[in-house]
Motif scaffolding. Sequence first.
Motif, PDB file in Angstrom:
ATOM      1  N   VAL A   1       0.838  -1.199   0.000  1.00 51.51           N
ATOM      2  CA  VAL A   1       0.000   0.000   0.000  1.00 51.51           C
ATOM      3  C   VAL A   1       0.876   1.254   0.000  1.00 51.51           C
ATOM      4  O   VAL A   1       1.898   1.306   0.677  1.00 51.51           O
ATOM      5  CB  VAL A   1      -0.927  -0.006   1.248  1.00 51.51           C
ATOM      6  N   HIS A   2       0.468   2.247  -0.794  1.00 56.94           N
ATOM      7  CA  HIS A   2       1.187   3.527  -0.842  1.00 56.94           C
ATOM      8  C   HIS A   2       0.415   4.610  -0.088  1.00 56.94           C
ATOM      9  O   HIS A   2      -0.813   4.544   0.018  1.00 56.94           O
ATOM     10  CB  HIS A   2       1.380   3.957  -2.302  1.00 56.94           C
ATOM     11  N   THR A   3       1.144   5.593   0.416  1.00 56.42           N
ATOM     12  CA  THR A   3       0.527   6.717   1.136  1.00 56.42           C
ATOM     13  C   THR A   3       1.103   8.017   0.581  1.00 56.42           C
ATOM     14  O   THR A   3       1.907   8.003  -0.356  1.00 56.42           O
ATOM     15  CB  THR A   3       0.845   6.662   2.656  1.00 56.42           C
TER      16      THR A   3
ATOM     17  N   SER B   1       4.773   8.743  -0.465  1.00 54.94           N
ATOM     18  CA  SER B   1       5.284   8.810  -1.844  1.00 54.94           C
ATOM     19  C   SER B   1       4.143   9.261  -2.757  1.00 54.94           C
ATOM     20  O   SER B   1       3.670  10.390  -2.622  1.00 54.94           O
ATOM     21  CB  SER B   1       5.906   7.480  -2.286  1.00 54.94           C
ATOM     22  N   ASP B   2       3.662   8.381  -3.643  1.00 54.34           N
ATOM     23  CA  ASP B   2       2.662   8.849  -4.600  1.00 54.34           C
ATOM     24  C   ASP B   2       1.241   8.372  -4.299  1.00 54.34           C
ATOM     25  O   ASP B   2       0.382   8.396  -5.171  1.00 54.34           O
ATOM     26  CB  ASP B   2       3.076   8.485  -6.041  1.00 54.34           C
ATOM     27  N   GLY B   3       0.992   7.961  -3.042  1.00 50.54           N
ATOM     28  CA  GLY B   3      -0.378   7.647  -2.645  1.00 50.54           C
ATOM     29  C   GLY B   3      -1.139   8.925  -2.339  1.00 50.54           C
ATOM     30  O   GLY B   3      -0.540   9.976  -2.098  1.00 50.54           O
TER      31      GLY B   3
ATOM     32  N   ASP C   1       5.918   2.547   0.607  1.00 55.04           N
ATOM     33  CA  ASP C   1       6.084   3.705  -0.268  1.00 55.04           C
ATOM     34  C   ASP C   1       7.346   3.573  -1.104  1.00 55.04           C
ATOM     35  O   ASP C   1       8.263   2.835  -0.754  1.00 55.04           O
ATOM     36  CB  ASP C   1       6.113   4.990   0.572  1.00 55.04           C
ATOM     37  N   HIS C   2       7.372   4.325  -2.202  1.00 57.19           N
ATOM     38  CA  HIS C   2       8.538   4.299  -3.085  1.00 57.19           C
ATOM     39  C   HIS C   2       9.717   5.022  -2.416  1.00 57.19           C
ATOM     40  O   HIS C   2       9.631   6.218  -2.120  1.00 57.19           O
ATOM     41  CB  HIS C   2       8.229   5.022  -4.407  1.00 57.19           C
ATOM     42  N   ASP C   3      10.792   4.296  -2.185  1.00 49.61           N
ATOM     43  CA  ASP C   3      12.070   4.876  -1.735  1.00 49.61           C
ATOM     44  C   ASP C   3      12.014   5.659  -0.423  1.00 49.61           C
ATOM     45  O   ASP C   3      12.855   6.532  -0.189  1.00 49.61           O
ATOM     46  CB  ASP C   3      12.663   5.806  -2.821  1.00 49.61           C
TER      47      ASP C   3
ATOM     48  N   TYR D   1      -2.442  -0.250  -3.530  1.00 54.01           N
ATOM     49  CA  TYR D   1      -3.402   0.859  -3.400  1.00 54.01           C
ATOM     50  C   TYR D   1      -2.680   2.205  -3.434  1.00 54.01           C
ATOM     51  O   TYR D   1      -1.683   2.401  -2.735  1.00 54.01           O
ATOM     52  CB  TYR D   1      -4.157   0.700  -2.079  1.00 54.01           C
ATOM     53  N   HIS D   2      -3.192   3.120  -4.269  1.00 49.68           N
ATOM     54  CA  HIS D   2      -2.607   4.468  -4.358  1.00 49.68           C
ATOM     55  C   HIS D   2      -3.614   5.549  -3.955  1.00 49.68           C
ATOM     56  O   HIS D   2      -3.304   6.733  -4.060  1.00 49.68           O
ATOM     57  CB  HIS D   2      -2.104   4.753  -5.777  1.00 49.68           C
ATOM     58  N   GLY D   3      -4.801   5.150  -3.539  1.00 45.57           N
ATOM     59  CA  GLY D   3      -5.778   6.150  -3.096  1.00 45.57           C
ATOM     60  C   GLY D   3      -7.043   6.113  -3.914  1.00 45.57           C
ATOM     61  O   GLY D   3      -7.074   5.541  -5.008  1.00 45.57           O
TER      62      GLY D   3
HETATM   63 FE    FE Z   1       3.381   4.398  -7.319  1.00 43.92          FE
END
Ligand code: FE
Length: 303
Positions: A8-10, A13-15, A38-40, A259-261
């Motif tokens: 899951v992203h928040t 990063s890009d979530g 998250d990315h990086d 999931y990105h939102g």
């Molecule tokens: Fe992404």
Amino acid sequence: MRKTDLHVHTTGSDGLLSPEEVVALCRDNGVVAVAIADHDTVAGVRHLKAAADRKPGSGSPLSQTSFFFEGVEIIPAVEINTELGEKEVHILGYFIPLEGDSEFDTLLEILRQSRTERVRLMLSRLGEMGLPLELRHVEKLARGESVGRPHVGKAMVEKGYVSSVREAFEKYLGVGKPAYVPRTHLAPVEAVRAITRAGGVAVWAHPATSGCDDILDELVDNGLCGLECIHPRHSSEDVLRYSSLARDLGLIATGGSDYHGPGSDEGGELGEWVVDYSVVELLRNARRRKTGNPLDTPRRSSE
Ligand code: FE
Ligand code: AMP
Ligand code: FE
Ligand code: ZN
């Protein structure tokens, strides 16, 4: 099934949702454990951990490998996007230490700096095409420290250059498109090694989208522990194929929504792409085998 989402992203990063909002959605959708990947960056998880530590009633700290926030188990994770020629290989790292591995922190810092540099280059390409954008504008849309193409896409939507982030990728930002700039070269195997050295567990994210199964043996030789089988971009054949590959190679079959939102073009819905919690235990056992550290079983304190 104890629903567990391992990808899951928040806004780290890009979530589109903050870590707290992701946890609230987990509760609403019956997800008992979530890996924030998250990315990086692990800034989103760090933020949540600090908030959990301030709230004794929330039940934390619990273990070295995960903690609870509002009753949901949070697994600190990261997603590192690497390139192999024209191919994209994304590596997930689970149980990333939140305090202290300076070597790994430095790697993430370098990757984030190169993200900013890459965005700068993409903006100058777009400028040459008569689509000027300010770096400040893009950085403002990235609410965290990890800026990327989705934020460029969003800025393009806001400027009226395209009508969706997807269109921005299709016309300008995707691989081979006119504003595309390759990322700093990090080989997949280097990401696997770095995660493993930091005490984490490396898993190949959505491997079907990479199209280079031939590197699997090398990744396994360098510490890869699992394959993300369940993923919105995997067909049912992909799920079967990677699950059976995992079984044959003694790897852990994982899964998550990416999931990105709400309303994002990327990823699936949180709660719909899940694995049973027992997969977390398998990942934790893999970590224990690699680090020899027995002190990492989570215990729920006062809830
Ligand atoms: Fe992404
Ligand atoms: P970057 O990390 O800057 O290379 O951007 C990659 C991110 O862009 C991925 O993590 C996805 O969230 C998003 N993404 C990739 N392809 C697309 C697409 N076709 N449409 C919308 N978002 C995309
Ligand atoms: Fe990915
Ligand atoms: Zn992802």
